[in-house]
Design a protein around this motif. Structure first.
Motif, PDB file in Angstrom:
ATOM      1  N   UNK A 185       3.897  35.170  12.893  1.00 23.86           N
ATOM      2  CA  UNK A 185       4.556  33.904  13.213  1.00 23.86           C
ATOM      3  C   UNK A 185       5.010  33.884  14.672  1.00 23.86           C
ATOM      4  N   UNK A 186       4.953  32.716  15.299  1.00 20.34           N
ATOM      5  CA  UNK A 186       5.278  32.622  16.740  1.00 20.34           C
ATOM      6  C   UNK A 186       6.677  33.097  17.087  1.00 20.34           C
ATOM      7  N   UNK A 187       7.619  32.949  16.164  1.00 20.46           N
ATOM      8  CA  UNK A 187       8.997  33.344  16.474  1.00 20.46           C
ATOM      9  C   UNK A 187       9.226  34.855  16.370  1.00 20.46           C
ATOM     10  N   UNK A 188       8.237  35.601  15.893  1.00 22.79           N
ATOM     11  CA  UNK A 188       8.384  37.047  15.767  1.00 22.79           C
ATOM     12  C   UNK A 188       8.336  37.702  17.140  1.00 22.79           C
ATOM     13  N   UNK A 189       9.318  38.537  17.484  1.00 16.74           N
ATOM     14  CA  UNK A 189       9.311  39.206  18.792  1.00 16.74           C
ATOM     15  C   UNK A 189       8.176  40.218  18.878  1.00 16.74           C
ATOM     16  N   UNK A 190       7.831  40.654  20.079  1.00 20.79           N
ATOM     17  CA  UNK A 190       6.627  41.471  20.256  1.00 20.79           C
ATOM     18  C   UNK A 190       6.718  42.903  19.737  1.00 20.79           C
ATOM     19  N   UNK A 191       7.897  43.506  19.737  1.00 19.89           N
ATOM     20  CA  UNK A 191       8.011  44.927  19.383  1.00 19.89           C
ATOM     21  C   UNK A 191       8.906  45.052  18.153  1.00 19.89           C
ATOM     22  N   UNK A 192       8.308  45.484  17.041  1.00 22.70           N
ATOM     23  CA  UNK A 192       9.029  45.517  15.765  1.00 22.70           C
ATOM     24  C   UNK A 192       9.081  46.936  15.221  1.00 22.70           C
ATOM     25  N   UNK A 193      10.277  47.401  14.901  1.00 22.16           N
ATOM     26  CA  UNK A 193      10.467  48.694  14.242  1.00 22.16           C
ATOM     27  C   UNK A 193      10.477  48.457  12.734  1.00 22.16           C
ATOM     28  N   UNK A 194       9.717  49.252  12.016  1.00 15.18           N
ATOM     29  CA  UNK A 194       9.616  49.108  10.565  1.00 15.18           C
ATOM     30  C   UNK A 194       9.963  50.433   9.908  1.00 15.18           C
ATOM     31  N   UNK A 195      11.015  50.442   9.096  1.00 21.12           N
ATOM     32  CA  UNK A 195      11.446  51.652   8.397  1.00 21.12           C
ATOM     33  C   UNK A 195      10.939  51.606   6.961  1.00 21.12           C
ATOM     34  N   UNK A 196      10.161  52.620   6.594  1.00 21.65           N
ATOM     35  CA  UNK A 196       9.595  52.621   5.254  1.00 21.65           C
ATOM     36  C   UNK A 196       9.318  54.017   4.746  1.00 21.65           C
ATOM     37  N   UNK A 197       8.135  54.200   4.201  1.00 22.18           N
ATOM     38  CA  UNK A 197       7.768  55.408   3.472  1.00 22.18           C
ATOM     39  C   UNK A 197       6.388  55.872   3.922  1.00 22.18           C
ATOM     40  N   UNK A 198       6.023  57.104   3.553  1.00 20.62           N
ATOM     41  CA  UNK A 198       4.719  57.606   3.997  1.00 20.62           C
ATOM     42  C   UNK A 198       3.586  56.724   3.490  1.00 20.62           C
ATOM     43  N   UNK A 199       3.697  56.229   2.263  1.00 17.75           N
ATOM     44  CA  UNK A 199       2.667  55.341   1.724  1.00 17.75           C
ATOM     45  C   UNK A 199       2.558  54.058   2.543  1.00 17.75           C
ATOM     46  N   UNK A 200       3.691  53.549   2.987  1.00 18.11           N
ATOM     47  CA  UNK A 200       3.712  52.324   3.792  1.00 18.11           C
ATOM     48  C   UNK A 200       3.067  52.560   5.151  1.00 18.11           C
TER      49      UNK A 200
END
Length: 246
Positions: A159-174
């Motif tokens: 989506x256009x409003x999403x900033x360019x650099x996103x940190x995603x915290x999850x799991x090894x499967x993710x």
């Protein structure tokens, strides 16, 4: 703008990670954990790893810091990103999304490899027949099911409003599934990659998108230098043969 960089963070070591590794090593059938999967917290080592991750983030230049943070709804992932961002002095808000949760194992939850072979031999046989990518334990998910979740989430990141650099915290499967989806790997390519690659706890994996072609590139995988620099233990806890796509 849409996301151009994804920083995929596996949660720090959890108490279930330690219990599962110990149970596998001892040849037990069951992993001894009192909480449901969604409520499993970090171990003291996991908290230390999250602090080390935050220390690394704090040393980044302001224009290198993540612009947004998303997290699995599971406690261990939320703890990891909260501890890290607090240690970094970051005011980035965390968006919790259940699509980033760990793969669900259904009736095989809390069973070791030996436990599955002993209690559900027909399921062990069915997995060998279907293959590790498409096998879905009763009440659980296949790796293909997790991929559908990630594809859905990536639409939101476009989506256009999403900033360019996103940190995603999850799991090894993710983390593995993001690599599979973003790089357009085949089933066999993912399984081959997983044979020789394990996602370390509190490690950083970076996917970068070309602004012209839209193609994703794996810039870094399971980087844990920040843990070593801070004197925090580097732990893998790759899981058993049923959990891992190997």
């Amino acid at each position: 703008m849409a996301a151009r960089e994804l920083w995929l963070i596996r949660h720090g070591e959890s108490i279930a990670n330690r219990a599962a590794t110990a149970a596998e090593s001892a040849g037990l059938e069951l992993v001894s954990v009192d909480q449901r999967d969604a409520d499993v917290p970090l171990s003291p080592t996991g908290e230390e790893q999250a602090e080390a991750l935050g220390g690394w983030l704090a040393r980044l230049a302001e224009n290198e810091m993540p612009d947004a943070a998303w997290s699995s709804s599971y406690l261990r992932a939320r703890q990891t990103v909260t501890i890290a961002l607090t240690a970094a002095g970051s005011d980035v808000g965390v968006r919790v999304d259940e699509r980033l949760r760990d793969r669900e194992l259904g009736v095989l939850d809390l069973l070791t490899t030996h436990g599955v072979e002993t209690r559900f031999p027909e399921e062990a046989l069915r997995k060998r027949w279907l293959g590790k990518f498409y096998y879905r334990p009763p009440g659980g998910e296949s790796w293909a099911d997790v991929a559908l979740r990630i594809r859905s989430l990536l639409v939101d990141l476009e989506r256009p409003e999403t900033p360019p650099r996103v940190l995603i915290a999850g799991h090894d499967a993710v983390v593995m599934t993001f690599i599979y989806v973003c790089l357009g790997l085949s089933e066999s390519e993912l399984l081959e990659f997983a044979q020789t690659h394990t996602v370390a706890n509190a490690s950083v994996t970076r996917l970068v998108r070309d602004g012209d072609t839209g193609a994703w590139t794996l810039e870094a995988f399971s980087i844990a230098d920040h843990l070593v620099a801070a004197g925090a233990p580097v732990t893998l806890h790759g899981g058993d043969d049923v959990v891992q796509p190997r």
